[in-house]
Enzyme design. Structure first.
Site, PDB file in Angstrom:
ATOM      1  N   ARG A 145       0.875  -1.082   0.090  1.00 28.53           N
ATOM      2  CA  ARG A 145      -0.110   0.054  -0.047  1.00 28.53           C
ATOM      3  C   ARG A 145       0.956   1.287   0.096  1.00 28.53           C
ATOM      4  O   ARG A 145       1.676   1.310   0.768  1.00 28.53           O
ATOM      5  CB  ARG A 145      -1.036  -0.124   1.122  1.00 28.53           C
ATOM      6  CG  ARG A 145      -2.156  -0.798   1.164  1.00 28.53           C
ATOM      7  CD  ARG A 145      -3.314  -0.300   0.041  1.00 28.53           C
ATOM      8  NE  ARG A 145      -4.440  -1.204   0.013  1.00 28.53           N
ATOM      9  CZ  ARG A 145      -4.579  -2.134  -0.883  1.00 28.53           C
ATOM     10  NH1 ARG A 145      -3.587  -2.377  -1.662  1.00 28.53           N
ATOM     11  NH2 ARG A 145      -5.442  -3.017  -0.764  1.00 28.53           N
ATOM     12  N   GLU A 149      -3.826   7.434  -4.837  1.00 24.13           N
ATOM     13  CA  GLU A 149      -4.164   7.011  -5.927  1.00 24.13           C
ATOM     14  C   GLU A 149      -5.324   7.596  -6.580  1.00 24.13           C
ATOM     15  O   GLU A 149      -6.434   7.748  -5.635  1.00 24.13           O
ATOM     16  CB  GLU A 149      -4.192   5.521  -5.842  1.00 24.13           C
ATOM     17  CG  GLU A 149      -2.632   4.927  -5.958  1.00 24.13           C
ATOM     18  CD  GLU A 149      -2.777   3.382  -5.364  1.00 24.13           C
ATOM     19  OE1 GLU A 149      -4.004   2.684  -5.655  1.00 24.13           O
ATOM     20  OE2 GLU A 149      -1.914   2.717  -4.924  1.00 24.13           O
ATOM     21  N   HIS A 176      -1.111   0.257 -10.077  1.00 23.44           N
ATOM     22  CA  HIS A 176      -1.663  -0.589  -9.160  1.00 23.44           C
ATOM     23  C   HIS A 176      -2.268  -1.807  -9.901  1.00 23.44           C
ATOM     24  O   HIS A 176      -3.530  -2.142 -10.183  1.00 23.44           O
ATOM     25  CB  HIS A 176      -2.942   0.048  -8.491  1.00 23.44           C
ATOM     26  CG  HIS A 176      -3.382  -0.684  -7.224  1.00 23.44           C
ATOM     27  ND1 HIS A 176      -3.649   0.117  -5.920  1.00 23.44           N
ATOM     28  CD2 HIS A 176      -3.092  -1.825  -6.861  1.00 23.44           C
ATOM     29  CE1 HIS A 176      -3.839  -0.993  -5.118  1.00 23.44           C
ATOM     30  NE2 HIS A 176      -3.681  -2.143  -5.593  1.00 23.44           N
TER      31      HIS A 176
END
Ligand code: NDP
Length: 322
Positions: free
Chosen positions: A232, A261, A279
């Site tokens: 993360r 993000e 991602h």
């Protein structure tokens, strides 16, 4: 049957999950987990939520008949699972079905970062191989590296197996030592960073890991240091990382995840020694479909048997209210 049970889909969700929920339940949708969007009618009816969006305490409070939150993804840091537990709401996630895929991505990102494979491909595509000759030799190599894994859980272990096959030593840091693993254990992240030159972060997000990869940890990796983050973005102090990459405190970083993000700081994009992915750790059609199935299966198992397939640790003892 479950067809009278209403499941609320919050935010964008994989279409196969939406299909599956629609087949088994009555389905409602909401753009985001905002209590202001919850009508009295919805508040009365909703018994389950399916999402990969922020589900916080006030939103859980706004749904008095909520029993379960089925999170799409193994990482559930966007769901307030501690609050859910206090409200007797079950939370489920999607472990295991994505483990090998994410580990594969981690190794790809490591190789791309160390051996500059994306840059080498760009060289070829730009016609430079023919016009200017060979791509410059890479400063870094995977040979001789020592790998530290921050978060030796399901995915961390799958990464460790791959690193072993690459012939490199593995060490790790977790809060707890893992039984039956021969890798060296370091009780602090800083001690791990001092012992290795390559850190692969695959720890969960949330308060317990927030910015734990800071300036000190990066300095400990040293000038040949490489950071890979597939866990993360919140786990890394991004400003400290940008500085460390810019001034040679570490050599390179490969990132699949970011603090905010989908926004990626321009300073990171401008760094030639940062390899950046949007991602995509679990993002194959097959794996995302398996995750979607597990979201639906958790909801069905809960409303049929009162026992979900993959409850998160915080809500493991939550029981169905009859
Ligand atoms: P696991 O729960 O199996 O593993 C998590 C590991 O992190 C455990 O070994 C745990 O050990 C350790 N850990 C947790 N908190 C801390 C802490 N505060 N300090 C040190 N170590 C800690 O999860 P998975 O392996 O299945 O997934 C890991 C994470 O990967 C997910 O939470 C998600 O955020 C991320 N992920 C990213 C993807 C992507 O697309 N990039 C895809 C899938 C997952 P201990 O409890 O002993 O500390």
């Amino acid at each position: 049957g479950t067809h009278e049970t209403t499941i609320l889909v919050v935010g964008a969700l994989h279409p196969h999950a939406v299909d599956g929920i629609g087949k088994a339940f009555r389905i409602e949708t909401l753009d985001k987990g905002d209590p202001a969007l919850v009508t009295p009618e919805l508040a009365a009816r909703v018994r389950g939520v399916a999402a990969s969006a922020v589900i916080d305490g006030p939103f859980i409070d706004a749904l008095p008949n909520l029993e379960i939150i089925a999170n799409f993804g193994v990482g559930y840091d966007k769901v307030d699972a501690v609050f859910a537990e206090s409200a007797s709401v079950m939370v489920t996630n999607t472990p295991d079905v994505l483990t090998e895929e994410v580990a594969d991505t981690a190794l790809g990102l490591l190789l791309d970062t160390v051996r500059e494979l994306p840059q080498a491909q760009a060289w070829l595509r730009a016609g430079k191989w023919e016009s200017q000759g060979n791509y410059p030799l890479t400063k870094l190599s995977l040979r001789g590296r020592g790998i530290g894994i921050f978060g030796l859980g399901r995915i961390g272990k799958a990464i460790g197996r791959r690193i072993e096959a690459f012939g490199l030593p593995v060490a790790y840091h977790n809060r707890n030592k893992v039984d039956g693993v021969a890798y060296d254990y370091y009780p602090t992240l800083l001690a791990l960073a001092e012992a290795v030159d390559t850190l692969i972060a695959v720890a969960p997000g949330g308060a317990g890991t927030e910015k734990s990869i800071d300036a000190d940890v990066l300095r400990a990796l040293g000038p040949d240091g490489v950071l890979i983050n597939i866990g993360r973005g919140s786990v890394v102090d991004e400003d400290a990382l940008i500085k460390a990459l810019g001034n040679g405190t570490i050599a390179a970083a490969g990132l699949d995840v970011f603090a905010d993000e989908p926004h990626v700081p321009q300073a990171l994009i401008d760094l030639p020694n940062a390899t950046l992915l949007p991602h995509v750790g679990s993002a194959s059609q097959a794996t995302r479909r398996a995750m979607a199935n597990l979201v639906v299966d958790n909801l069905v198992a809960w409303f049929r048997d009162g026992a979900p397939l993959t409850p998160v640790r915080e809500t493991i003892n939550v029981k169905r209210r009859i």
